[in-house]
Design an enzyme around this catalytic site. Structure first.
Site, PDB file in Angstrom:
ATOM      1  CE  LYS A   1      36.228  49.990  40.925  1.00 54.52           C
ATOM      2  NZ  LYS A   1      37.465  49.969  41.952  1.00 54.52           N
TER       3      LYS A   1
ATOM      4  CD  GLU B   1      34.948  41.053  42.130  1.00 52.88           C
ATOM      5  OE1 GLU B   1      35.912  41.516  41.507  1.00 52.88           O
ATOM      6  OE2 GLU B   1      34.209  41.805  42.684  1.00 52.88           O
TER       7      GLU B   1
ATOM      8  CG  HIS C   1      44.933  30.708  21.881  1.00 51.27           C
ATOM      9  ND1 HIS C   1      45.653  29.897  22.562  1.00 51.27           N
ATOM     10  CD2 HIS C   1      44.618  30.425  20.696  1.00 51.27           C
ATOM     11  CE1 HIS C   1      45.809  28.666  21.676  1.00 51.27           C
ATOM     12  NE2 HIS C   1      44.910  29.022  20.664  1.00 51.27           N
TER      13      HIS C   1
ATOM     14  CB  SER D   1      34.478  51.631  45.653  1.00 51.87           C
ATOM     15  OG  SER D   1      35.645  52.364  46.313  1.00 51.87           O
TER      16      SER D   1
END
Ligand code: ARG
Length: 460
Positions: A285, A292, A158, A279
């Site tokens: 970043k 992804e 969970h 970025s």
């Protein structure tokens, strides 16, 4: 008049303007060129052996095919949309190069059995590539497992810290998944390895061909038994796509974990510069773009499966041009899968584990509460339900005092459960918890090392 010279005999007009764009498949099926030439060589040799064409014609055809092959390899071949597909493009060029003999190559053959044969050969190679890509990824995961058999991290259920596990154990879970994926491609490859060549348009042929010989020469186990099935079946492509979709799903899960783990909130791993991007606005970043995209590509691979399944459902036997839609779906999925596997293998091989962060996250979640309950059962002979209740109350107390479980004073525990003794501390550390999970398939580092040895041997 502008009819197609390959089949224009009973035509007076050429195709409508929109048709010139709509029907050709050459834009994508040029990827079948190698298989098409291979199939033609085998077919021509068989025709000559069977006395259907002469030795001289065979010689001219084979020489012409060599030239076509060289032209394609060197980028000199001119693909023409007016010639619809790879089969007619190659045959038409062959006629230019080899003269009238080339016109005999298509004896006892149709584009229907030709494309089915080419495509099976292509998908067979794609299965092999997928197997190799999966194996390389497995090897990278086993490498991380070997370096991290003792690295403690929180195991989640969970998405709540549940019990401590070893990071190596977590990596090996993916090795198992990818092993099943590999098995699916191996199975698909076995089942598709039957040869449609010689089924001709749909009904077979009146020429005395030898399908056993062509099947064997192309590395197939046997000729397909039924000519209608041979030209119309595309379940082999669906099976490849299904295997690809499942593999992409497993890749997506791993990619999702990497995205999470490298987020500063977790900080469990650091991806290498090679697999991260910056970025354009936020200088700090390090974006896990590769992970992804792997996660994102699973959507298109599953989409490819669904698209082809919808194309073939409800089709009547035998061939219909609907089937031309099979190739782009498979090419698209194969490209996405191959790239995803390569990227994922690189990302996994490169990643650096932050053991301190993993450990801190493991400690924070009171993950040895189950060990406390188990101790109460094993040593103090409590029924598990009662032990579970007491352990829960002890965790609550530790939480209130802002202490880890193994730092909670004995009196505090005894106030809740008088049966607790100092012996209990031996099971409350992360290391003790980990080491105790010695059941088959458990996370104990000793077990993990056994698994690593197993995989190193298997993936050799
Ligand atoms: N380009 C076609 C395909 O991809 C080849 C087979 C064409 N057969 C035919 N009878 N039109 O399926």
């Amino acid at each position: 008049m502008n009819t197609n010279k390959m089949w224009g005999g009973r035509f007076e007009g050429g195709p409508a303007k929109v048709m010139e764009e709509f029907t050709p498949s050459i834009g994508f099926d040029k990827r079948l060129a190698r298989q098409d030439i291979q199939g033609s060589r085998v077919h021509a040799r068989m025709l000559a052996t069977q006395g259907i064409i002469s030795r001289e014609d065979l010689g001219a055809i084979l020489k012409g095919l060599d030239e076509v092959e060289a032209e394609i390899a060197e980028g000199r071949f001119v693909f023409k949309r007016a010639l619809e597909d790879i089969h007619l493009n190659i045959e038409s060029r062959l006629v230019e190069l080899a003269g009238p003999a080339a016109g005999r190559l298509h004896t006892a053959r149709s584009r229907n059995d030709q494309v089915a044969t080419d495509f099976r050969l292509w998908v067979r190679d794609a299965c092999t590539l997928a197997e190799e890509g999966l194996r390389a990824l497995q090897a990278a995961l086993v490498g991380q497992a070997a370096a991290n058999a003792d690295t403690v991290m929180p195991g989640y259920t969970h998405m709540q810290a549940a019990q401590p596990i070893s990071f190596g154990h977590h990596c090996l879970a993916y090795v198992e998944m990818f092993e099943r994926d590999r098995g699916r491609f191996a199975d698909a490859k076995k089942r598709l390895n039957e040869c449609p060549l010689g089924a001709a348009a749909l009904a077979g042929t009146s020429f005395p061909i030898d399908r056993e010989v062509t099947a064997r020469a192309l590395g197939f186990t046997r000729p397909m038994r039924n000519s209608l099935d041979a030209v119309s079946a595309r379940d082999f492509a669906l099976e490849y796509l299904a295997a690809a979709a499942i593999a992409a799903t497993n890749l997506s899960k791993l990619a999702g974990e990497l995205v999470q783990w490298c987020s500063p909130a977790f900080g469990f791993v650091r991806l290498s510069d090679g697999f991260t991007t910056g970025s354009s606005i936020m200088p700090q970043k390090r974006n896990p773009d590769a992970a992804e995209l792997v996660r994102g590509k699973s959507g298109r691979v599953l989409g490819d499966f669904v698209a082809l399944a919808v194309v073939v459902k409800g089709l009547v036997l035998a061939y219909g041009t609907d089937l031309q839609e099979d190739k782009e779906r498979v090419f698209d999925a194969a490209d996405a899968l191959e790239a995803s596997l390569a990227v994922m293998a690189g990302m996994v091989a490169d990643l650096q584990v932050n053991a301190a962060k993993m450990r801190a996250a493991a400690v924070a979640g009171y993950p040895t509460a189950t060990d406390l309950a188990d101790w109460l059962v094993r040593v103090a002979k409590k029924p598990f339900r009662e032990a579970h209740h007491s352990a829960g109350a002890i965790v609550k107390r530790a939480e209130l005092l802002k202490l880890d479980l193994d730092k909670l004073p004995l009196e505090e525990m005894q106030k809740i459960e008088p049966a607790v003794t100092t012996e209990v501390y031996a099971v409350l550390t992360l290391e003790a918890s980990l080491a105790s999970r010695m059941s088959l398939g458990g996370t104990a580092p000793a077990r993990v090392r056994e698994q690593i040895a197993f995989w190193k041997e298997k993936l050799k």
